[in-house]
Scaffold this active site. Sequence first.
Site, PDB file in Angstrom:
ATOM      1  N   HIS A  28       0.811  -1.224   0.000  1.00 32.43           N
ATOM      2  CA  HIS A  28       0.000   0.000   0.000  1.00 32.43           C
ATOM      3  C   HIS A  28       0.843   1.273   0.000  1.00 32.43           C
ATOM      4  O   HIS A  28       0.354   2.340  -0.332  1.00 32.43           O
ATOM      5  CB  HIS A  28      -1.024   0.006   1.144  1.00 32.43           C
ATOM      6  N   ASP A  58       0.092  -7.539   1.446  1.00 32.00           N
ATOM      7  CA  ASP A  58       0.532  -6.147   1.578  1.00 32.00           C
ATOM      8  C   ASP A  58       2.047  -6.028   1.603  1.00 32.00           C
ATOM      9  O   ASP A  58       2.615  -5.196   2.291  1.00 32.00           O
ATOM     10  CB  ASP A  58      -0.087  -5.483   2.817  1.00 32.00           C
ATOM     11  N   SER A 138       4.564   2.596   7.859  1.00 33.53           N
ATOM     12  CA  SER A 138       4.225   1.451   7.016  1.00 33.53           C
ATOM     13  C   SER A 138       5.427   1.006   6.208  1.00 33.53           C
ATOM     14  O   SER A 138       6.085   1.802   5.553  1.00 33.53           O
ATOM     15  CB  SER A 138       3.085   1.806   6.064  1.00 33.53           C
TER      16      SER A 138
END
Length: 177
Positions: A28, A58, A138
Site C-alpha cells: 500500500h 501487503d 508502514s
Amino acid sequence: QYPQRPQEAGSGSGVIISNDGYIVTNNHVIESADEIEVTLNDKRTFTATLVGTDPTTDIALLKIDAENLHSISFGNSDAMKVGEWVLAVGNPFNLTSTVTAGIISAKSRNIGIIGSGHNQMSIESFIQTDAAVNPGNSGGPLLNVNGEVIGICSLKLVDDQIEGMGFAIPIEYAMSH
C-alpha cells in the site's frame, strides 16, 4: 486544454534485506506510484525498481542500484511471546528514523479486514503491538530487543475509545511470499 494535476507524493518506510539493494516495504506504500524514490538515512536517494508485489499480504519488493548497503538481520517472529519488548522503526509524518517501543500485545491477530478495502488483504495473522505505528511507519521494521526484524509494520486501528493499536506482518510470512 486541461489543468495539470499537481504531483502527489506519499511516504513510507522500508527494510533493506540485502547489501545489494533489495528492500521490502508494504504494497500500500507503493501501489499507486508512477515512480518510487528511496532515501537512505545518509540522505542518498535512488530511483527504485518494483520487483514484485503481493497485495493479499501487503508486501512489495523493491531494488535500488546500490552496493555494500547495511542489511538487517532477521529474527523469528514465531518464537516471540506476548509481553516481549519490540521496537517500531520508521519515518512517521516524514520524521526520519523514529523509534518507538512497546510490547507484543497479541500474535496471530485476526482483525477482520479481509475484503474490507485495505488492499483486499488476506493476511489475518498479525503481530499486535502497542509501539506507536503511525502514517509513514508502514513498511518499516518491527524489531526484537536484539535488533532483528520480526515483522513489517503495516497498519494501525484507531477509534474514539482507544489510542491505537499497531499491527505488523510476521517476517516469516512476509519473506515466504
